[in-house]
Design a protein around this motif. Structure first.
Motif, mmCIF file in Angstrom:
data_model
loop_
_atom_site.group_PDB
_atom_site.id
_atom_site.type_symbol
_atom_site.label_atom_id
_atom_site.label_comp_id
_atom_site.label_asym_id
_atom_site.label_seq_id
_atom_site.Cartn_x
_atom_site.Cartn_y
_atom_site.Cartn_z
ATOM 1 N N GLY A 52 -12.302 7.904 -1.700
ATOM 2 C CA GLY A 52 -10.853 7.976 -1.703
ATOM 3 C C GLY A 52 -10.217 7.084 -2.738
ATOM 4 N N ASP A 53 -8.891 7.096 -2.739
ATOM 5 C CA ASP A 53 -8.083 6.295 -3.656
ATOM 6 C C ASP A 53 -7.057 5.513 -2.861
ATOM 7 O OD1 ASP A 53 -9.411 7.334 -5.851
ATOM 8 O OD2 ASP A 53 -7.976 8.962 -6.139
ATOM 9 N N ILE A 54 -6.860 4.263 -3.278
ATOM 10 C CA ILE A 54 -5.798 3.422 -2.712
ATOM 11 C C ILE A 54 -4.764 3.181 -3.809
ATOM 12 C CG2 ILE A 54 -5.205 1.221 -1.643
ATOM 13 C CD1 ILE A 54 -8.024 1.022 -0.601
ATOM 14 N N TYR A 55 -3.550 3.621 -3.582
ATOM 15 C CA TYR A 55 -2.452 3.387 -4.519
ATOM 16 C C TYR A 55 -1.666 2.186 -4.012
ATOM 17 C CZ TYR A 55 -3.545 8.009 -6.345
ATOM 18 O OH TYR A 55 -4.187 9.087 -6.906
ATOM 19 N N LEU A 56 -1.583 1.154 -4.842
ATOM 20 C CA LEU A 56 -0.974 -0.092 -4.412
ATOM 21 C C LEU A 56 -0.172 -0.714 -5.546
ATOM 22 C CD1 LEU A 56 -3.632 -2.932 -4.403
ATOM 23 C CD2 LEU A 56 -4.064 -0.718 -5.412
ATOM 24 N N ASN A 57 0.630 -1.697 -5.206
ATOM 25 C CA ASN A 57 1.351 -2.477 -6.207
ATOM 26 C C ASN A 57 1.555 -3.887 -5.700
ATOM 27 O OD1 ASN A 57 4.286 -2.837 -5.092
ATOM 28 N ND2 ASN A 57 3.855 -0.658 -4.769
ATOM 29 N N GLU B 69 -7.391 13.935 10.556
ATOM 30 C CA GLU B 69 -6.305 12.950 10.561
ATOM 31 C C GLU B 69 -6.730 11.681 9.847
ATOM 32 O OE1 GLU B 69 -3.498 12.247 14.155
ATOM 33 O OE2 GLU B 69 -4.960 10.609 14.225
ATOM 34 N N ARG B 70 -5.760 11.060 9.169
ATOM 35 C CA ARG B 70 -5.967 9.766 8.517
ATOM 36 C C ARG B 70 -4.855 8.821 8.944
ATOM 37 N NH1 ARG B 70 -2.410 7.216 5.791
ATOM 38 N NH2 ARG B 70 -2.045 8.859 4.246
ATOM 39 N N THR B 71 -5.223 7.606 9.355
ATOM 40 C CA THR B 71 -4.240 6.630 9.810
ATOM 41 C C THR B 71 -4.420 5.312 9.066
ATOM 42 O OG1 THR B 71 -5.693 5.946 11.634
ATOM 43 C CG2 THR B 71 -4.051 7.643 12.104
ATOM 44 N N LEU B 72 -3.308 4.631 8.860
ATOM 45 C CA LEU B 72 -3.294 3.311 8.230
ATOM 46 C C LEU B 72 -2.669 2.314 9.188
ATOM 47 C CD1 LEU B 72 -2.019 4.117 4.609
ATOM 48 C CD2 LEU B 72 -4.363 3.721 5.339
ATOM 49 N N SER B 73 -3.229 1.120 9.235
ATOM 50 C CA SER B 73 -2.670 0.065 10.070
ATOM 51 C C SER B 73 -3.104 -1.282 9.520
ATOM 52 C CB SER B 73 -3.114 0.213 11.535
ATOM 53 O OG SER B 73 -4.516 0.119 11.635
ATOM 54 N N VAL B 74 -2.378 -2.312 9.896
ATOM 55 C CA VAL B 74 -2.671 -3.685 9.479
ATOM 56 C C VAL B 74 -2.970 -4.503 10.727
ATOM 57 C CG1 VAL B 74 -1.802 -5.746 8.332
ATOM 58 C CG2 VAL B 74 -1.209 -3.489 7.439
ATOM 59 N N GLU C 279 1.493 -4.611 3.203
ATOM 60 C CA GLU C 279 2.647 -3.850 3.668
ATOM 61 C C GLU C 279 2.398 -2.370 3.380
ATOM 62 O OE1 GLU C 279 6.422 -5.063 2.270
ATOM 63 O OE2 GLU C 279 6.416 -6.957 3.383
ATOM 64 N N ILE C 280 2.519 -1.545 4.419
ATOM 65 C CA ILE C 280 2.296 -0.109 4.273
ATOM 66 C C ILE C 280 3.625 0.565 3.968
ATOM 67 C CG2 ILE C 280 1.498 1.974 5.425
ATOM 68 C CD1 ILE C 280 -0.339 0.240 7.101
ATOM 69 N N GLU C 281 3.680 1.189 2.808
ATOM 70 C CA GLU C 281 4.912 1.850 2.373
ATOM 71 C C GLU C 281 4.869 3.352 2.625
ATOM 72 O OE1 GLU C 281 6.104 2.378 -1.953
ATOM 73 O OE2 GLU C 281 7.321 0.637 -1.395
ATOM 74 N N GLY C 282 3.685 3.941 2.548
ATOM 75 C CA GLY C 282 3.554 5.383 2.746
ATOM 76 C C GLY C 282 3.424 5.747 4.208
ATOM 77 N N LYS C 283 2.946 6.966 4.455
ATOM 78 C CA LYS C 283 2.796 7.465 5.811
ATOM 79 C C LYS C 283 1.629 6.749 6.503
ATOM 80 C CE LYS C 283 4.533 12.114 4.859
ATOM 81 N NZ LYS C 283 4.202 13.567 4.889
ATOM 82 N N ALA C 284 1.914 6.231 7.687
ATOM 83 C CA ALA C 284 0.855 5.583 8.450
ATOM 84 C C ALA C 284 -0.116 6.585 9.051
ATOM 85 C CB ALA C 284 1.451 4.709 9.553
ATOM 86 N N LYS C 285 0.343 7.807 9.298
ATOM 87 C CA LYS C 285 -0.514 8.847 9.866
ATOM 88 C C LYS C 285 -0.284 10.130 9.090
ATOM 89 C CE LYS C 285 -1.104 8.965 14.265
ATOM 90 N NZ LYS C 285 -0.925 9.144 15.730
ATOM 91 N N ILE D 220 0.862 -1.183 0.000
ATOM 92 C CA ILE D 220 0.000 0.000 0.000
ATOM 93 C C ILE D 220 0.899 1.235 0.000
ATOM 94 C CG2 ILE D 220 -1.872 1.216 1.143
ATOM 95 C CD1 ILE D 220 -2.628 -1.550 0.097
ATOM 96 N N GLU D 221 0.945 1.925 -1.140
ATOM 97 C CA GLU D 221 1.792 3.110 -1.249
ATOM 98 C C GLU D 221 1.169 4.315 -0.544
ATOM 99 O OE1 GLU D 221 2.461 3.781 -5.363
ATOM 100 O OE2 GLU D 221 3.440 1.845 -5.689
ATOM 101 N N ASN D 222 -0.116 4.486 -0.718
ATOM 102 C CA ASN D 222 -0.784 5.623 -0.094
ATOM 103 C C ASN D 222 -2.291 5.414 -0.168
ATOM 104 O OD1 ASN D 222 -1.142 8.082 1.167
ATOM 105 N ND2 ASN D 222 -0.949 9.296 -0.693
ATOM 106 N N VAL D 223 -2.994 6.013 0.775
ATOM 107 C CA VAL D 223 -4.452 6.052 0.757
ATOM 108 C C VAL D 223 -4.856 7.522 0.822
ATOM 109 C CG1 VAL D 223 -6.597 5.423 1.902
ATOM 110 C CG2 VAL D 223 -4.706 3.793 1.825
ATOM 111 N N LEU D 224 -5.488 7.981 -0.216
ATOM 112 C CA LEU D 224 -5.872 9.387 -0.327
ATOM 113 C C LEU D 224 -7.366 9.530 -0.042
ATOM 114 C CD1 LEU D 224 -5.190 12.331 -1.123
ATOM 115 C CD2 LEU D 224 -5.695 11.687 -3.497
ATOM 116 N N VAL D 225 -7.699 10.330 0.948
ATOM 117 C CA VAL D 225 -9.096 10.632 1.275
ATOM 118 C C VAL D 225 -9.472 11.907 0.521
ATOM 119 C CG1 VAL D 225 -10.736 11.196 3.098
ATOM 120 C CG2 VAL D 225 -8.922 9.535 3.524
#
Length: 456
Positions: free
Chosen positions: A98-103, A244-249, A205-211, A76-81
């Protein structure tokens, strides 16, 4: 004229170049005519598809079957709200756009840059159904079919790495923290999972900013319709603002092989005007009430305290009018606790003043302690600048055989009478008044600390 003709001819040639390329049929499509993509993809794609077909003898293998691997890693490169809107009929449930940028890696999409396609660094896929794509969806609150998602901008590189963008619109699961009412917090989350056949484990796997800090308004009406343009939709926002936007697994049900991508947004209701309207009048009135010893005698203090209690009651009734009809889910907001403490301080202050007034009417024939009286007089005269009433000078009583021997200018005639007991009521009134003033000073300090915690 010659220049304009030349430019016109040059433009026609530019238009004919891509047409001529499309007229050349790719040689790798001859065995793939039964596919539903219409032949719109690049010849490199059909080369990869034909190679996979020769190995599996299944023309749809590349688009329907995941890569052969025990662990599928999705980065997961980034999640854009992009937009957040209120759900119709709700004051705190959100729809998130939003958009999820992934590879991810697909070994079947590799090609040798030294061969026929040496000049191609990457391959853009026009049709999202042409290749296999991870099914990253939210299974939580989308049973009614109002949630949507689509895959766009698919780009494949020569090492088999596939980059894509998932556009989504999901109903988030929200939980409101009512402790800060009327400016409460709202935490909303979306849970993405990826269950794939023939893949033992899918790993995020989170590659971008988690918060990430945001400043996005939450709109109170529908912001996006396919038949409407975004610039034609009125931006009517609600009091909520996404901060705020946060990502976690996380692992679903504690099972290591089932991972969940958790996308959460934190929103704050920014209603500073209402908050000031609820806090400022009652705070100012309480300070005036606690400073009432500076206004005069006990009777005046009672009138001041009753007036401030009236203002506090009006503010509390206004607070009740904006309370949600469904309550606070068993949570006591801080502002309600603040009002409870304010009313407690007010009633205690009024009660102490009434008791002091009652005690001041009781006649006292026993003298108080000299030091206690002097301390009370110091508090009343120097600190509070008040007296219990217009009294005569104080004279300490010293036991003598004959009280008539005391000088007439040292003893007031209203205090000492022939054959009568001495009256020390005025002396005790100084002490009672000092106790009332000290209690007000103590409550003033406590309320000052409470105000600091509430506002800061």
């Amino acid at each position: 004229m010659k220049t304009s003709r030349f430019l016109l001819l040059f433009g026609v040639l530019l238009l004919m170049i891509p047409l001529s390329e499309q007229m050349v049929q790719c040689k790798y499509t001859k065995n793939l005519t039964n596919r539903a993509d219409g032949g719109d993809e690049h010849c490199l794609f059909y080369f990869l598809l034909n190679r996979e077909y020769e190995e599996t003898r299944n023309v749809h293998s590349l688009s329907t079957m995941p890569p052969k691997t025990d662990e599928m890693k999705i980065t997961i490169e980034n999640v854009l709200v992009k937009y957040v809107e209120l759900v119709k009929g709700s004051s705190y449930q959100f729809n998130v756009f939003g958009d999820i940028y992934l590879n991810w890696k697909d070994e079947r999409l590799k090609w040798d840059k030294k061969g026929e396609f040496e000049n191609y660094d990457h391959l853009f896929i026009f049709n999202s159904s042409a290749i296999w794509i991870p099914h990253i969806i939210d299974h939580t609150l989308c049973s009614d079919g109002e949630c949507t998602s689509s895959v766009d901008d698919i780009d494949v590189y020569d090492d088999g790495t596939v980059y894509a963008r998932i556009q989504f619109r999901y109903l988030a699961s929200c939980a409101v923290d009512y402790k800060k009412f009327p400016e409460e917090d709202d935490s909303c989350c979306i849970f993405f999972t990826a269950f794939e056949t023939n893949v033992e484990r899918t790993k995020f796997e989170i590659e971008g900013k988690a918060k990430e800090k945001l400043n996005r308004p939450v709109y109170s009406q529908k912001m996006y319709e396919k038949e409407e343009k975004l610039n034609e939709v009125a931006h009517e926002h609600s009091p909520w603002v996404v901060v705020e936007r946060t990502l976690s697994v996380a692992h679903l049900g504690g099972i290591e092989t089932l991972e969940v991508l958790q996308v959460c947004i934190k929103a704050e209701k920014q209603m500073s005007t209402v908050r000031v309207a609820l806090l400022f009048p009652v705070t100012l009135a309480t300070y005036v009430m606690l400073a009432s010893p500076l206004f005069g005698d006990l009777r005046t203090q009672i009138f001041v305290k009753l007036f401030t209690l009236h203002i506090q009651t009006i503010c509390f009734l206004y607070l009740c009018t904006i309370t949600p009809l469904n309550g606070f889910l068993g949570v006591r907001p801080r502002i309600y606790i603040f009002y409870e403490l304010v009313f407690t301080i007010s009633f205690m202050s009024i009660l102490v003043t009434l008791v002091v007034m009652a005690l001041s009417r009781v006649k006292r024939n026993v003298p108080p302690s000299h030091r206690l009286f002097l301390s009370a007089k110091l508090i009343n005269r120097v600190v509070c600048c008040i007296e219990p009433e217009r009294s005569d000078a104080y004279h300490r009583y010293v036991e003598e055989e004959n009280p008539e021997q005391r000088a007439s200018n040292e003893v007031n005639e209203s205090v000492i009478r022939r054959g009568a007991e001495l009256d020390y009521t005025q002396d005790w009134r100084h002490i009672y008044l000092a106790l009332n003033n000290m209690f007000s000073a103590l409550m003033f300090s406590v309320f000052l600390f409470m105000t600091f915690l509430e506002f800061f």
